[in-house]
Design a protein around this motif. Structure first.
Motif, PDB file in Angstrom:
ATOM      1  N   ILE A 100     -17.466   7.717 -12.390  1.00  0.00           N
ATOM      2  CA  ILE A 100     -17.517   8.347 -11.060  1.00  0.00           C
ATOM      3  C   ILE A 100     -16.378   9.348 -10.888  1.00  0.00           C
ATOM      4  CG2 ILE A 100     -17.501   7.869  -8.550  1.00  0.00           C
ATOM      5  CD1 ILE A 100     -18.076   4.834 -10.164  1.00  0.00           C
ATOM      6  N   TYR A 101     -16.760  10.555 -10.491  1.00  0.00           N
ATOM      7  CA  TYR A 101     -15.740  11.600 -10.252  1.00  0.00           C
ATOM      8  C   TYR A 101     -15.294  11.562  -8.791  1.00  0.00           C
ATOM      9  CZ  TYR A 101     -14.372  16.240  -8.582  1.00  0.00           C
ATOM     10  OH  TYR A 101     -13.744  17.261  -7.930  1.00  0.00           O
ATOM     11  N   ILE A 102     -13.981  11.595  -8.593  1.00  0.00           N
ATOM     12  CA  ILE A 102     -13.434  11.769  -7.239  1.00  0.00           C
ATOM     13  C   ILE A 102     -12.425  12.909  -7.300  1.00  0.00           C
ATOM     14  CG2 ILE A 102     -12.033  10.739  -5.387  1.00  0.00           C
ATOM     15  CD1 ILE A 102     -13.304   8.128  -5.843  1.00  0.00           C
ATOM     16  N   HIS A 103     -12.537  13.811  -6.329  1.00  0.00           N
ATOM     17  CA  HIS A 103     -11.618  14.949  -6.339  1.00  0.00           C
ATOM     18  C   HIS A 103     -10.188  14.484  -6.055  1.00  0.00           C
ATOM     19  CE1 HIS A 103     -10.218  19.019  -5.966  1.00  0.00           C
ATOM     20  NE2 HIS A 103      -9.578  18.660  -4.865  1.00  0.00           N
ATOM     21  N   CYS A 104      -9.249  14.966  -6.872  1.00  0.00           N
ATOM     22  CA  CYS A 104      -7.832  14.650  -6.618  1.00  0.00           C
ATOM     23  C   CYS A 104      -6.956  15.733  -7.236  1.00  0.00           C
ATOM     24  CB  CYS A 104      -7.469  13.291  -7.220  1.00  0.00           C
ATOM     25  SG  CYS A 104      -5.757  12.825  -6.897  1.00  0.00           S
ATOM     26  N   ASP A 105      -6.309  16.501  -6.369  1.00  0.00           N
ATOM     27  CA  ASP A 105      -5.342  17.488  -6.857  1.00  0.00           C
ATOM     28  C   ASP A 105      -3.955  16.895  -6.643  1.00  0.00           C
ATOM     29  OD1 ASP A 105      -3.615  19.525  -7.383  1.00  0.00           O
ATOM     30  OD2 ASP A 105      -4.698  21.039  -6.208  1.00  0.00           O
ATOM     31  N   LEU A 106      -3.320  16.522  -7.752  1.00  0.00           N
ATOM     32  CA  LEU A 106      -2.027  15.833  -7.645  1.00  0.00           C
ATOM     33  C   LEU A 106      -0.903  16.731  -7.127  1.00  0.00           C
ATOM     34  CD1 LEU A 106      -2.706  13.787 -10.755  1.00  0.00           C
ATOM     35  CD2 LEU A 106      -1.836  12.737  -8.671  1.00  0.00           C
ATOM     36  N   SER A 107      -1.159  18.034  -7.090  1.00  0.00           N
ATOM     37  CA  SER A 107      -0.118  18.927  -6.570  1.00  0.00           C
ATOM     38  C   SER A 107      -0.249  19.091  -5.053  1.00  0.00           C
ATOM     39  CB  SER A 107      -0.185  20.287  -7.262  1.00  0.00           C
ATOM     40  OG  SER A 107      -1.355  20.969  -6.877  1.00  0.00           O
ATOM     41  N   GLU A 114      -6.402  11.840   0.572  1.00  0.00           N
ATOM     42  CA  GLU A 114      -7.862  11.775   0.774  1.00  0.00           C
ATOM     43  C   GLU A 114      -8.531  10.980  -0.354  1.00  0.00           C
ATOM     44  OE1 GLU A 114      -8.273  15.999   3.194  1.00  0.00           O
ATOM     45  OE2 GLU A 114      -8.920  15.920   1.086  1.00  0.00           O
ATOM     46  N   CYS A 115      -8.043  11.201  -1.558  1.00  0.00           N
ATOM     47  CA  CYS A 115      -8.594  10.509  -2.724  1.00  0.00           C
ATOM     48  C   CYS A 115      -8.357   8.997  -2.607  1.00  0.00           C
ATOM     49  CB  CYS A 115      -7.936  11.076  -3.984  1.00  0.00           C
ATOM     50  SG  CYS A 115      -8.243  10.118  -5.441  1.00  0.00           S
ATOM     51  N   ALA A 116      -7.148   8.619  -2.201  1.00  0.00           N
ATOM     52  CA  ALA A 116      -6.834   7.185  -2.066  1.00  0.00           C
ATOM     53  C   ALA A 116      -7.713   6.544  -0.989  1.00  0.00           C
ATOM     54  CB  ALA A 116      -5.358   7.008  -1.737  1.00  0.00           C
ATOM     55  N   VAL A 117      -7.922   7.256   0.113  1.00  0.00           N
ATOM     56  CA  VAL A 117      -8.779   6.729   1.189  1.00  0.00           C
ATOM     57  C   VAL A 117     -10.180   6.466   0.630  1.00  0.00           C
ATOM     58  CG1 VAL A 117      -9.958   7.375   3.351  1.00  0.00           C
ATOM     59  CG2 VAL A 117      -7.493   7.750   3.116  1.00  0.00           C
ATOM     60  N   GLU A 118     -10.694   7.424  -0.144  1.00  0.00           N
ATOM     61  CA  GLU A 118     -12.035   7.310  -0.731  1.00  0.00           C
ATOM     62  C   GLU A 118     -12.114   6.097  -1.675  1.00  0.00           C
ATOM     63  OE1 GLU A 118     -14.597   9.168   0.104  1.00  0.00           O
ATOM     64  OE2 GLU A 118     -15.913   8.148  -1.333  1.00  0.00           O
ATOM     65  N   LEU A 119     -11.087   5.930  -2.504  1.00  0.00           N
ATOM     66  CA  LEU A 119     -11.095   4.808  -3.459  1.00  0.00           C
ATOM     67  C   LEU A 119     -11.038   3.464  -2.727  1.00  0.00           C
ATOM     68  CD1 LEU A 119      -8.820   6.151  -6.317  1.00  0.00           C
ATOM     69  CD2 LEU A 119     -11.036   5.085  -6.656  1.00  0.00           C
ATOM     70  N   ILE A 120     -10.197   3.412  -1.697  1.00  0.00           N
ATOM     71  CA  ILE A 120     -10.046   2.147  -0.955  1.00  0.00           C
ATOM     72  C   ILE A 120     -11.343   1.817  -0.203  1.00  0.00           C
ATOM     73  CG2 ILE A 120      -8.767   1.054   0.951  1.00  0.00           C
ATOM     74  CD1 ILE A 120      -6.264   2.674  -0.146  1.00  0.00           C
ATOM     75  N   LYS A 121     -12.066   2.882   0.209  1.00  0.00           N
ATOM     76  CA  LYS A 121     -13.349   2.669   0.874  1.00  0.00           C
ATOM     77  C   LYS A 121     -14.362   2.060  -0.113  1.00  0.00           C
ATOM     78  CE  LYS A 121     -14.561   6.508   2.928  1.00  0.00           C
ATOM     79  NZ  LYS A 121     -15.257   7.681   3.400  1.00  0.00           N
ATOM     80  N   ARG A 122     -14.276   2.501  -1.376  1.00  0.00           N
ATOM     81  CA  ARG A 122     -15.273   2.072  -2.365  1.00  0.00           C
ATOM     82  C   ARG A 122     -14.959   0.734  -3.038  1.00  0.00           C
ATOM     83  NH1 ARG A 122     -18.088   6.588  -5.468  1.00  0.00           N
ATOM     84  NH2 ARG A 122     -18.027   8.380  -4.094  1.00  0.00           N
ATOM     85  N   GLU A 123     -13.662   0.440  -3.232  1.00  0.00           N
ATOM     86  CA  GLU A 123     -13.303  -0.746  -4.018  1.00  0.00           C
ATOM     87  C   GLU A 123     -12.298  -1.628  -3.280  1.00  0.00           C
ATOM     88  OE1 GLU A 123     -14.862  -1.430  -6.713  1.00  0.00           O
ATOM     89  OE2 GLU A 123     -15.705   0.517  -7.247  1.00  0.00           O
ATOM     90  N   SER A 124     -12.474  -2.954  -3.429  1.00  0.00           N
ATOM     91  CA  SER A 124     -11.482  -3.853  -2.813  1.00  0.00           C
ATOM     92  C   SER A 124     -10.351  -4.163  -3.792  1.00  0.00           C
ATOM     93  CB  SER A 124     -12.153  -5.147  -2.371  1.00  0.00           C
ATOM     94  OG  SER A 124     -12.761  -5.752  -3.491  1.00  0.00           O
ATOM     95  N   THR A 162       0.119   5.948  -6.470  1.00  0.00           N
ATOM     96  CA  THR A 162       0.413   4.551  -6.819  1.00  0.00           C
ATOM     97  C   THR A 162       0.765   3.743  -5.567  1.00  0.00           C
ATOM     98  OG1 THR A 162       1.245   5.333  -8.935  1.00  0.00           O
ATOM     99  CG2 THR A 162       1.831   3.090  -8.335  1.00  0.00           C
ATOM    100  N   GLU A 163       1.618   4.318  -4.706  1.00  0.00           N
ATOM    101  CA  GLU A 163       2.002   3.613  -3.477  1.00  0.00           C
ATOM    102  C   GLU A 163       0.772   3.302  -2.625  1.00  0.00           C
ATOM    103  OE1 GLU A 163       5.219   2.643  -1.966  1.00  0.00           O
ATOM    104  OE2 GLU A 163       5.422   2.612  -4.148  1.00  0.00           O
ATOM    105  N   LEU A 164      -0.135   4.305  -2.506  1.00  0.00           N
ATOM    106  CA  LEU A 164      -1.306   4.127  -1.646  1.00  0.00           C
ATOM    107  C   LEU A 164      -2.300   3.127  -2.229  1.00  0.00           C
ATOM    108  CD1 LEU A 164      -1.861   7.893  -0.676  1.00  0.00           C
ATOM    109  CD2 LEU A 164      -0.926   6.101   0.793  1.00  0.00           C
ATOM    110  N   LEU A 165      -2.386   3.091  -3.564  1.00  0.00           N
ATOM    111  CA  LEU A 165      -3.367   2.193  -4.197  1.00  0.00           C
ATOM    112  C   LEU A 165      -2.795   0.812  -4.515  1.00  0.00           C
ATOM    113  CD1 LEU A 165      -5.229   4.616  -6.664  1.00  0.00           C
ATOM    114  CD2 LEU A 165      -5.913   3.930  -4.353  1.00  0.00           C
ATOM    115  N   LEU A 166      -1.474   0.673  -4.418  1.00  0.00           N
ATOM    116  CA  LEU A 166      -0.828  -0.581  -4.813  1.00  0.00           C
ATOM    117  C   LEU A 166      -1.444  -1.825  -4.152  1.00  0.00           C
ATOM    118  CD1 LEU A 166       1.346  -1.634  -6.696  1.00  0.00           C
ATOM    119  CD2 LEU A 166       3.016  -1.352  -4.861  1.00  0.00           C
ATOM    120  N   PRO A 167      -1.735  -1.786  -2.839  1.00  0.00           N
ATOM    121  CA  PRO A 167      -2.315  -2.991  -2.227  1.00  0.00           C
ATOM    122  C   PRO A 167      -3.606  -3.436  -2.915  1.00  0.00           C
ATOM    123  CG  PRO A 167      -1.623  -1.440  -0.536  1.00  0.00           C
ATOM    124  CD  PRO A 167      -1.475  -0.734  -1.847  1.00  0.00           C
TER     125      PRO A 167
END
Ligand SMILES: NC(=O)c1ccc[n+]([C@@H]2O[C@H](COP(=O)([O-])OP(=O)(O)OC[C@H]3O[C@@H](n4cnc5c(N)ncnc54)[C@H](OP(=O)(O)O)[C@@H]3O)[C@@H](O)[C@H]2O)c1
Length: 259
Positions: A100-107, A114-124, A162-167
């Motif tokens: 699955i592709y999710i847009h994420c511009d690390l710069s 936005e990318c972290a919000v999308e991932l957290i919406k999709r996966e627990s 990493t901080e946003l996805l850590l939980p």
């Protein structure tokens, strides 16, 4: 004509020197290339996030983990390049439903959020987060957030992600965070981390590319160590954080970024 015993000594010396050179060259090549993981370990059921998955190391990592059974999120900055890479992986045998592709511009901090919000919406939970994307460019450039571009892309963007996805990584039974660093970190030291000047044009004995890139890569390592320490301090033992040097090689993208 040389006496036979002298001839033998010369031939022996040449043979020993030759073998030693070959041995040292092989050792050097192995050191530069790094280790290779060849074990037949399954990634069945794992949920994996790979940044910069459309080319180079990220591409191979995403492909291999999908082939081993993982569901892989490809975090890429360019939709067309991500799409092309995804199609290549599917042709190589990857399962499209687990890619699955999710847009994420690390710069861009906005894009990372936005990318972290999308991932957290999709996966627990996320089992493996691979902070792989990286750039090395020769011009001094700032991002929309006002940071030197290599510093933000290679380090700050991954730090925020990493901080946003850590939980949700902590929700995994065995969470793994991997920062793809570089042996170039050895070109700098902690003394190069004066945050007052980190986003300013450098004048240094080593080239600017080296200092910006190397500093961001040293930060990837420091991030892994410090996060690891903090997790243990909080009593979180199901998540490990590591950094690595992937070996030295050139992908087409490397040539484009460097030229
Ligand atoms: N290759 C080596 O010899 C070597 C040695 C030591 C360390 N490393 C490290 O290994 C990692 C991967 O290197 P590689 O050789 O595979 O590099 P690569 O082929 O140039 O790939 C880099 C990846 O990062 C992505 N990327 C760049 N800027 C981004 C951004 N702002 N947002 C999201 N993604 C972005 C690129 O996307 P685009 O295609 O859109 O540009 C690409 O997918 C890097 O962190 C690098 O520092 C590589």
């Amino acid at each position: 004509m040389l006496p036979i015993s002298r001839n033998v000594r010369i031939v022996t010396a040449v043979a020993v020197a030759g073998s030693l050179t070959v041995f040292l060259l092989r050792r050097y090549r192995r050191f530069i290339n790094g280790g290779q993981f060849t074990e037949d370990v399954s990634a069945e059921g794992k949920i994996v996030v790979v940044t910069g998955a459309n080319t180079g190391i990220g591409f191979e990592t995403a492909k291999e983990l999908n082939l081993r059974g993982a569901k892989v999120y490809m975090l890429c900055r360019h939709p067309l390049r991500a799409q092309t890479a995804r199609e290549k992986m599917i042709k190589a045998g990857c399962d499209a439903s687990r890619l699955i592709y999710i847009h994420c511009d690390l710069s861009s901090f906005k894009s990372v959020r936005e990318c972290a919000v999308e991932l957290i919406k999709r996966e627990s939970h996320i089992d493996i987060l691979i902070n792989n994307a990286g750039i090395m460019i020769e011009i001094f450039k700032k991002t929309e957030d006002g940071h030197e571009i290599m510093w933000q892309t290679n380090y700050l963007g991954h730090f925020l992600l990493t901080e946003l996805l850590l939980p949700i990584v902590e929700n995994s039974k065995k969470g793994r965070i991997i920062n793809v660093a570089s042996i170039n970190e050895r070109l700098v030291s902690y003394r190069d981390f004066d945050l007052r000047y980190i986003d300013a044009p450098e004048s240094s004995l080593i080239s600017e590319v080296d200092i910006y890139y190397s500093r961001s890569k040293l930060a990837n390592i420091m991030h892994a160590r410090e996060l690891s320490r903090r997790l243990r301090h909080r009593g979180i033992n199901n998540v490990t954080v590591n950094s690595l040097h992937p070996g030295q090689f050139h992908t087409l993208n490397n040539f484009i970024s460097l030229s």
